[in-house]
Scaffold this motif. Structure first.
Motif, PDB file in Angstrom:
ATOM      1  N   GLN A 139      -5.168  -4.147  -0.838  1.00 31.44           N
ATOM      2  CA  GLN A 139      -4.218  -4.266   0.268  1.00 31.44           C
ATOM      3  C   GLN A 139      -4.895  -3.926   1.598  1.00 31.44           C
ATOM      4  O   GLN A 139      -4.647  -4.574   2.618  1.00 31.44           O
ATOM      5  CB  GLN A 139      -3.017  -3.351   0.027  1.00 31.44           C
TER       6      GLN A 139
ATOM      7  N   ILE B 209      -4.710  -0.573  -4.084  1.00 30.31           N
ATOM      8  CA  ILE B 209      -4.605  -0.135  -2.688  1.00 30.31           C
ATOM      9  C   ILE B 209      -5.784  -0.666  -1.879  1.00 30.31           C
ATOM     10  O   ILE B 209      -5.645  -1.110  -0.736  1.00 30.31           O
ATOM     11  CB  ILE B 209      -4.537   1.407  -2.611  1.00 30.31           C
TER      12      ILE B 209
ATOM     13  N   GLU C 126       0.803   4.007  -3.061  1.00 30.78           N
ATOM     14  CA  GLU C 126       0.469   5.403  -2.828  1.00 30.78           C
ATOM     15  C   GLU C 126       1.533   6.328  -3.422  1.00 30.78           C
ATOM     16  O   GLU C 126       1.237   7.410  -3.935  1.00 30.78           O
ATOM     17  CB  GLU C 126       0.322   5.655  -1.329  1.00 30.78           C
TER      18      GLU C 126
ATOM     19  N   ARG D 218       0.830  -1.213   0.000  1.00 32.94           N
ATOM     20  CA  ARG D 218       0.000   0.000   0.000  1.00 32.94           C
ATOM     21  C   ARG D 218       0.862   1.259   0.000  1.00 32.94           C
ATOM     22  O   ARG D 218       0.597   2.220  -0.747  1.00 32.94           O
ATOM     23  CB  ARG D 218      -0.928   0.004   1.216  1.00 32.94           C
TER      24      ARG D 218
END
Length: 308
Positions: free
Chosen positions: A250, A247, A228, A224
């Motif tokens: 996750q 994401i 990001e 993650r």
């Protein structure tokens, strides 16, 4: 023709004579046969009674599926290409995670950590006997002091076994069996104390679930964090949408891991404190001792005795 008949009759006569002599030899030394066989049987009984009872505690587990049922897990197929480009691995799934857990169960590091975490060396090396009526373990005071919780010194060195010796002794009493047909895993431990056997099985299950949960959370959090960063570095809207979906996956993994107490192995049949011993089989020991004694007595009579 007559000569062949005579030879055959002579051979039969010799065989009959040999059998008769052998029978006479055994009959004339029958008390030696009986005495030696009896001595071996008595020694086998004494030996079997000197062995401590060993109890086996066993638990039956099933691999837990860590896939969500809300449809988010189905994203992995369509996002695998983007995930690979982004450096995130979505492949493997439950099967590879279960194989990793099974391999970890037998690994030196995992077992050594359990031995150290729960101070199991004294149960592996220092137990002298177990009182079934009181449920109390008695330790060998020559190598371990239960009151001080310290190992004795022998010739200036600590009697505490090394980590390698502890691992080997643990493995000798520990077993993991995967039944691929039924899809279950059986974990068992042997010990003089039925309560210690159950305690160790319970702790092994707890530790493997905790370890695999921690590993999954750390991996998902790392993925993650990386994703990001990739979102900040791209201006393509469609790619950002896909990265947000990755994401989300996750985050879902972390949520599932935190919710489940038994992350990788779910207990179908928990370990219990066994009431019946698993070993030794004293009847077999006595029978083997008696048979060996009888065979030894025959060999002794044939080699050292004569017909009286």
């Amino acid at each position: 023709m007559n000569e062949k008949i005579r030879n055959t009759e002579a051979n039969l006569s010799n065989d009959s004579l040999d059998f008769e002599l052998l029978f006479q030899l055994f009959m004339s030394n029958k008390w030696k046969l009986i005495g030696i066989s009896f001595l071996f049987s008595v020694l086998a009984v004494v030996y079997s009674l000197s062995l401590p009872n060993i109890f086996k505690s066993e638990a039956t587990l099933i691999t837990v599926s860590n896939k969500s049922g809300d449809g988010l897990s189905s994203l992995s197929g369509g996002l695998s290409g983007i995930a690979a480009i982004a450096g995130v691995n979505l492949s493997g799934g439950d099967s590879s995670e279960a194989k990793l857990a099974l391999a970890t169960l037998k690994s030196r590091q995992f077992i050594t950590d359990i031995i150290d975490e729960y101070s199991l060396k004294k149960y592996l090396f220092a137990v002298e006997r177990y009182d079934y009526n009181s449920g109390k373990l008695y330790f060998n005071k020559d190598i371990y002091s239960e009151e001080k919780d310290t190992w004795a010194e022998i010739d200036g060195e600590s009697a505490e076994p090394s980590g390698q010796k502890a691992y080997q002794e643990f493995i000798n009493q520990f077993s993991v069996f995967e039944d691929t047909k039924k899809g279950v895993v059986r974990i068992a431990f042997l010990h003089q104390s039925p309560m210690i056997a159950k305690f160790i099985v319970d702790k092994v299950i707890y530790e493997i679930n905790t370890k695999m949960k921690k590993k999954a959370i750390e991996l998902a959090e790392g993925n993650r964090f990386y994703l990001e960063g990739q979102i900040e570095n791209t201006s393509v809207l469609s790619l950002k949408e896909k990265l947000y979906e990755l994401i989300e996956k996750q985050i879902e993994t972390v949520m599932l891991a935190n919710v489940r107490k038994e992350y990788i192995f779910e207990t179908l049949d928990p370990a219990i404190v066994p009431e019946l011993k698993a070993a030794p089989n004293r009847v077999v020991i006595c029978l083997v001792g008696g048979i060996l004694g009888f065979l030894f007595s025959i060999a002794y009579v044939l080699l050292f005795c004569r017909v009286k």
